[in-house]
Scaffold this active site. Structure first.
Site, PDB file in Angstrom:
ATOM      1  N   SER A 124      12.972  94.431  29.515  1.00  0.00           N
ATOM      2  CA  SER A 124      13.005  93.117  30.158  1.00  0.00           C
ATOM      3  C   SER A 124      14.318  92.928  30.899  1.00  0.00           C
ATOM      4  O   SER A 124      15.355  93.480  30.485  1.00  0.00           O
ATOM      5  CB  SER A 124      12.876  92.054  29.063  1.00  0.00           C
ATOM      6  OG  SER A 124      13.208  90.783  29.555  1.00  0.00           O
ATOM      7  N   TYR A 149      15.381  88.476  20.271  1.00  0.00           N
ATOM      8  CA  TYR A 149      14.385  89.121  21.138  1.00  0.00           C
ATOM      9  C   TYR A 149      15.089  90.021  22.158  1.00  0.00           C
ATOM     10  O   TYR A 149      14.790  91.215  22.280  1.00  0.00           O
ATOM     11  CB  TYR A 149      13.516  88.079  21.862  1.00  0.00           C
ATOM     12  CG  TYR A 149      12.695  88.706  22.972  1.00  0.00           C
ATOM     13  CD1 TYR A 149      11.624  89.535  22.682  1.00  0.00           C
ATOM     14  CD2 TYR A 149      13.036  88.514  24.321  1.00  0.00           C
ATOM     15  CE1 TYR A 149      10.893  90.158  23.694  1.00  0.00           C
ATOM     16  CE2 TYR A 149      12.316  89.122  25.341  1.00  0.00           C
ATOM     17  CZ  TYR A 149      11.246  89.948  25.018  1.00  0.00           C
ATOM     18  OH  TYR A 149      10.550  90.574  26.025  1.00  0.00           O
ATOM     19  N   LYS A 153      15.328  94.355  22.576  1.00  0.00           N
ATOM     20  CA  LYS A 153      15.018  95.188  23.756  1.00  0.00           C
ATOM     21  C   LYS A 153      16.206  96.096  24.086  1.00  0.00           C
ATOM     22  O   LYS A 153      16.047  97.268  24.418  1.00  0.00           O
ATOM     23  CB  LYS A 153      14.683  94.295  24.963  1.00  0.00           C
ATOM     24  CG  LYS A 153      13.372  93.542  24.829  1.00  0.00           C
ATOM     25  CD  LYS A 153      12.184  94.485  24.931  1.00  0.00           C
ATOM     26  CE  LYS A 153      10.886  93.824  24.553  1.00  0.00           C
ATOM     27  NZ  LYS A 153       9.767  94.742  24.393  1.00  0.00           N
TER      28      LYS A 153
END
Ligand code: NAD
Ligand code: UD1
Length: 338
Positions: A124, A149, A153
Site C-alpha cells: 500500500s 495496519y 505492510k
C-alpha cells in the site's frame, strides 16, 4: 497450472480473479471469508462463465495450505488475504500482525515447501508514511507508518526483501496500491465494506443512496487545491489488470521488484464529491469536520516504472470510477446481502 489467489473473495481479489479468468487462467481461491462473501465468487463465475476452485480456509493454517498445494498445480501466488482497517488495527494490533505478518510467513514457508516460487504481494502507499514530496516514486523514503495496519505492510515488505535475498530462485513482486475505487462495469461485484465505511468512496455512495445522512469531510485547511485531502484514486479494474501484467512479467523476472499502482493524478475530497454528484445525479450533503488522526495532506503516485517495466498504465478516468461506483451501489444497496 493455476494461480492461487489468497483473499480472492474480497474487493480487489474478486476483480482480479475476474480479469484472470477472462484471460483464460485457472484460478484457485483461498479465503476465510472474514471480510467477504462467497456470493462475490458466484457472481464472478456468472460473469465469466468459468469455475473457481474455492477453498474456505486460512493462510495461518498450514494444513489448509498443504492440502491446497498438494491438490493443485500452482504456478504463482497473488496474496491479497489480510485485514485492512486502519482504525480497527489500532484497537486489535495482535490480530493485524497475526493475519498480515504471521499469515504471510506461513504462506511463504508452505510455498517454499511446495516449490511454488512466484509471489505477488498487495502492499500500500501507506508504507510511504508522510511523503517528503509528491509524486511518490518507488525509491521515495518508506517508513513512519502511524498504525499497525501500515506497519504490517512495511514489515512484510522488509521480510520479502530478506526472503528474496536468501532464496534467489524466488521471483517476488510488491505492488503498492494507491486508493482503489469503483467496481466491475457489470455492477455485479464491487466493494462491500459492511457496517459504516471508513473510506471516502463507499461513504459518498452510501450518502447518495440515502443509507447515510451526510459526509463528514475531515479537514478543509490542508495546503491543497481547495484545502481538502488529495489522493490518487485508481479504478479497481485497472488495478486488477496491473496484477495480470505483473504476472506476465514474473515468469521472466529474477529477484524482487516493487511497483506503484496508481493513476498518477491527485483529486481532492471536494473534487471527488462533485464528480460523484455529476455521475449519479444525486446531491451529497456534507459537513466540514476536524482533520482525521493519521491523515496526510496529499499523496499521488509516479507510476512510470510500472509503465516502463510492466507495460501498465491506468486506463479509466474519474468519470468511469464514479459511474461504476454508483452502478454497483444502485444495484446492490445492501452489498452482497441477499
Ligand atoms: P478485502 O478485505 O476486501 O479482501 C481481503 C480478503 O482476505 C477478504 O476476502 C478476507 O475474507 C480475506 N482474509 C483476511 N484474512 C484472511 C486469512 N487469514 N486467511 C484467508 N483469507 C483471509 O480487502 P481488499 O480491499 O480487497 O484488499 C486486498 C489487499 O490489498 C489487502 O492485503 C489490503 O491490505 C491491500 N490493500 C488494499 C487497499 C484498499 O484500499 N482496498 C489499499 C492498499 C492495499
Ligand atoms: C486509508 C488509510 C490507508 C489505507 C487506505 C486504503 C487512513 C489514515 N489511511 O487511506 O492506510 O491504505 O485507506 O484504501 O485511514 N475522507 C473524508 N471523509 C470520510 C472518509 C475519508 O473526508 O468519511 C477523506 C480523507 O481525509 C482523505 C480522503 O478522503 O483525505 C481519502 O480517505 P480514505 O478513502 O479513507 O483513504 P486514505 O486515507 O487515503
Amino acid at each position: 497450472m493455476a494461480i492461487l489467489v489468497t483473499g480472492g473473495a474480497g474487493y480487489i481479489g474478486s476483480h482480479t480473479i475476474l480479469a484472470l479468468l477472462e484471460q483464460h487462467h485457472d484460478v484457485v481461491v483461498l479465503d476465510n471469508l472474514v471480510n467477504a462473501s462467497d456470493i462475490a465468487l458466484q457472481r464472478v463465475e456468472k460473469i465469466t462463465g468459468r469455475n473457481i476452485n474455492f477453498y474456505h480456509g486460512d493462510i495461518n493454517e498450514r494444513s489448509d495450505l498443504q492440502k491446497l498445494f498438494s491438490q493443485n498445480n500452482i504456478s504463482a501466488v497473488i496474496h491479497f488475504a489480510g485485514l485492512k482497517s486502519v482504525g480497527e488495527s489500532v484497537k486489535k494490533p495482535i490480530e493485524y500482525y497475526k493475519n498480515n505478518v504471521s499469515g504471510t510467513l506461513v504462506l511463504l514457508d508452505e510455498m517454499r515447501r511446495a516449490q511454488v516460487k512466484k509471489f505477488i504481494f498487495s502492499s500500500s502507499a501507506t508504507v510511504y508514511g508522510t511523503p517528503e514530496s509528491v509524486p511518490l516514486r518507488e525509491t521515495s523514503r518508506i517508513g513512519g507508518t502511524t498504525n499497525p495496519y501500515g506497519t504490517s505492510k512495511l514489515m512484510v515488505e522488509q521480510i520479502l526483501q530478506d526472503f528474496a535475498h536468501a532464496q534467489p530462485e524466488f521471483a517476488i513482486t510488491i505492488l503498492r496500491y494507491f486508493n482503489p475505487v469503483g467496481a466491475h462495469e457489470s455492477g455485479l461485484v464491487g466493494e462491500d465494506p459492511g457496517g459504516i465505511p471508513n473510506n471516502l468512496m463507499p461513504y459518498i455512495s452510501q450518502v447518495a443512496s440515502g443509507k447515510l445522512q451526510q459526509l463528514a469531510i475531515f479537514g478543509d485547511d490542508y495546503p491543497t487545491i481547495d484545502g481538502t485531502g488529495v489522493r490518487d484514486y485508481i479504478h479497481v479494474m485497472d488495478l486488477a489488470e496491473g496484477h495480470l501484467k505483473a504476472l506476465e512479467q514474473i515468469h521472466k523476472q529474477q529477484g524482487i521488484k516493487t511497483y506503484n499502482l496508481g493513476s498518477g493524478v491527485g483529486y481532492s475530497v471536494l473534487q471527488m464529491l462533485k464528480a460523484f454528484e455529476k455521475a449519479s445525479g444525486r446531491s451529497v450533503p456534507y459537513k466540514i469536520m476536524p482533520r482525521r488522526d493519521g491523515d496526510i495532506a496529499e499523496c499521488w503516485a509516479d507510476a512510470q516504472l510500472a509503465k516502463e517495466e510492466l507495460g501498465w498504465t491506468a486506463q479509466r478516468d474519474l468519470d468511469d470510477m464514479m459511474r461504476d461506483t454508483w452502478n454497483w451501489q444502485k444495484k446492490n444497496p445492501a452489498g452482497f446481502q441477499p
